[in-house]
Design a protein around this motif. Sequence first.
Motif, short mmCIF file in Angstrom:
data_model
loop_
_atom_site.label_atom_id
_atom_site.label_comp_id
_atom_site.label_asym_id
_atom_site.label_seq_id
_atom_site.Cartn_x
_atom_site.Cartn_y
_atom_site.Cartn_z
N PRO A 294 56.74 34.01 39.65
CA PRO A 294 56.23 35.16 39.34
C PRO A 294 56.53 36.25 40.42
O PRO A 294 57.16 36.26 41.48
N THR A 295 56.42 37.60 39.80
CA THR A 295 56.95 38.77 40.65
C THR A 295 55.88 39.42 41.08
O THR A 295 54.68 38.80 41.74
N GLN A 296 55.74 40.86 41.21
CA GLN A 296 54.53 41.64 41.65
C GLN A 296 53.40 41.34 40.88
O GLN A 296 53.48 41.49 39.55
N TRP A 297 52.29 41.12 41.32
CA TRP A 297 50.98 41.06 40.47
C TRP A 297 50.24 42.20 40.43
O TRP A 297 50.37 43.12 41.08
N HIS A 298 49.58 42.37 39.16
CA HIS A 298 48.71 43.66 38.87
C HIS A 298 47.49 43.48 38.68
O HIS A 298 47.07 42.56 37.87
N LEU A 299 46.51 44.19 39.20
CA LEU A 299 44.91 44.16 38.59
C LEU A 299 44.98 45.32 38.23
O LEU A 299 45.09 46.51 38.69
N SER A 300 44.47 45.32 36.64
CA SER A 300 44.03 46.49 35.83
C SER A 300 42.57 46.41 35.56
O SER A 300 42.02 45.35 35.29
N PHE A 301 42.17 47.68 35.03
CA PHE A 301 40.82 47.52 34.52
C PHE A 301 41.01 48.44 33.36
O PHE A 301 41.91 49.19 33.04
N TYR A 302 39.98 48.12 32.24
CA TYR A 302 40.21 48.70 30.83
C TYR A 302 38.48 49.09 30.67
O TYR A 302 37.64 48.30 30.97
N GLY A 303 38.43 50.09 29.71
CA GLY A 303 37.28 50.09 28.91
C GLY A 303 36.73 49.37 28.06
O GLY A 303 37.53 48.48 27.77
N HIS A 337 35.79 42.69 42.14
CA HIS A 337 37.34 42.14 41.75
C HIS A 337 38.23 43.02 42.57
O HIS A 337 39.17 42.18 43.01
N ARG A 338 38.02 44.28 42.85
CA ARG A 338 38.97 44.95 43.69
C ARG A 338 39.00 44.17 45.11
O ARG A 338 40.12 43.98 45.77
N ARG A 339 37.77 44.12 45.64
CA ARG A 339 37.74 43.32 46.97
C ARG A 339 38.26 41.95 47.01
O ARG A 339 39.02 41.62 48.00
N PHE A 341 40.73 40.22 44.80
CA PHE A 341 42.08 40.29 44.39
C PHE A 341 42.83 41.01 45.37
O PHE A 341 44.04 40.56 45.67
N LEU A 342 42.40 42.18 45.83
CA LEU A 342 43.33 42.99 46.55
C LEU A 342 43.04 42.64 48.13
O LEU A 342 44.12 42.79 49.01
N HIS A 343 42.08 42.29 48.55
CA HIS A 343 41.94 42.02 50.11
C HIS A 343 41.25 40.53 50.40
O HIS A 343 41.13 40.37 51.37
N HIS A 344 40.95 39.79 49.23
CA HIS A 344 40.28 38.30 49.52
C HIS A 344 38.94 38.78 50.38
O HIS A 344 38.79 37.93 51.33
N ASP A 345 38.33 39.62 50.04
CA ASP A 345 37.27 40.06 50.49
C ASP A 345 35.99 39.42 49.38
O ASP A 345 35.84 40.01 48.27
N TYR A 346 35.16 38.56 50.05
CA TYR A 346 34.22 37.79 49.38
C TYR A 346 32.51 38.55 49.68
O TYR A 346 31.63 37.87 49.11
#
Length: 467
Positions: A294-303, A337-339, A341-346
């Motif tokens: 895999p290359t660059q991962w992306h975290l996306s949000f939708y309505g 989810h942001r914490r 996936f982006l920061h491994h913050d639980y």
Amino acid sequence: MSPPAPAPDHRPHLDLRTAVIAVLIGALTLGGVVGGGLLAAGDTNYAQPPTTDRTRSPTPSDSWAGGAARQWSTTIDAGASVFTTPDHLFSVKTGDDPRTSTLTAYTMNGSGVTQAWTAAVDTSADSVAVSGAEDNPIYPSFLLWGKNTLIHGRTLYDITTGTTSDVPWPTDAVPVVAKDAVIACQQTTCAGYREGAAEPAWSSTVHDAVQGSPAQTDAAARITKMVDPNYTNAVSLADAKYVIIAYHYVINIDTGQVVDFSIPDDPPGIYVIAYTDEGWTSISTYYDVMANSPTQWHLSFYGPAGGDPTSTQNAPDPLTTSTYPLYYPRTPTKDDHRRMFLHHDYSTLAGSVTAAEEDKKLCVQKIEMSNGTTIDVTGLDKNAFPCLDQKTAAVSDTAKVVTVGMRQVTNAEPFSLMYNTTTGEQVTFEGMDPSSGAAFTTVSPKQIIGYSPADGTLISYTPKSDQ
């Protein structure tokens, strides 16, 4: 006495793409115990499904932190597999020939169980699903559909009477249960059935949001190649209810309308869809076939309506951590989810689980509670607890207790051990010895059933504080 042997592992060698998807599914799955889950014994073990909108319900009450008290006890067949609904208990006795297994149904109330009916069942094709496997069963062992229907293979059982009928969907369709609906998916079509209906309420064409490798859409194959594929939550958003099929397809459960998503990666892509309290989220990447990576991962949000993402951020490789989220029994937020996936913050979750791969399984090493102690399980007897599966870790309402167990069958996550998360001490259940194979299922928030396959002892417990 040693615990029952786990069911055979049909896991093939997995390539990196499959491993990536398995890791993502692990991170996006709400932790918990399948409502009325499996109590294990024998060569083949059986699962019990959810009874509410959530796949992993009911959630045990926080009051178990104060201990467990016996409510009633009885004896049924030893060496059986046991699963429950809120008012029924089922045992499956395989014997020497699984083609002539016996399914026994009992009514269950506050004073015990009473045998209601029995049926001969062929369990020879029942097996454990493994993420990415090519030979997973189209049907898991047993599925609960709505309030009064049990599915085994292509047979429906009336839970009250034991009367049987045939399933209404095509032979090549794979069923996914969401409360009182079954969504049966073929390669590019999913159809919704209501409990008791002979014809589908709707039928819809599904397609991948971004082509993968191979490029063709195959919803049925995606379901069967997953662990826990045959149950999904009913997600309420914007006055509508949806289901997510195989973490890939989102469908309105009442109308069959398919929600489309614009994934921010070119084909061949890897993506999974999950939900938040505000809409949907995806974690995705372009897969470099030449580099097999895999290359660059992306975290996306939708309505709620899907479409284009409302936001997309670059995310670190989710394969670089051996830590998995331990969720509260609530819908995760965008911030969660942001914490994660982006920061491994639980820290906004109940906690986290550190797992290590052992014999191609993710086995719990320690559980770190955000507002409690750290529970290290590496010192447990490996003969009694060969692998406490990462996906079985679950917490009570506000994480006063945490449970963990050994995965033993499709959709089944019974627990073997319960801990007080403040003290780290094990909550004991009088008359049951987990080190000898006893396992537990949460029937309701304040009722837990323990079963000992060694002698057939069955005990119902309530929180000690309720006595």
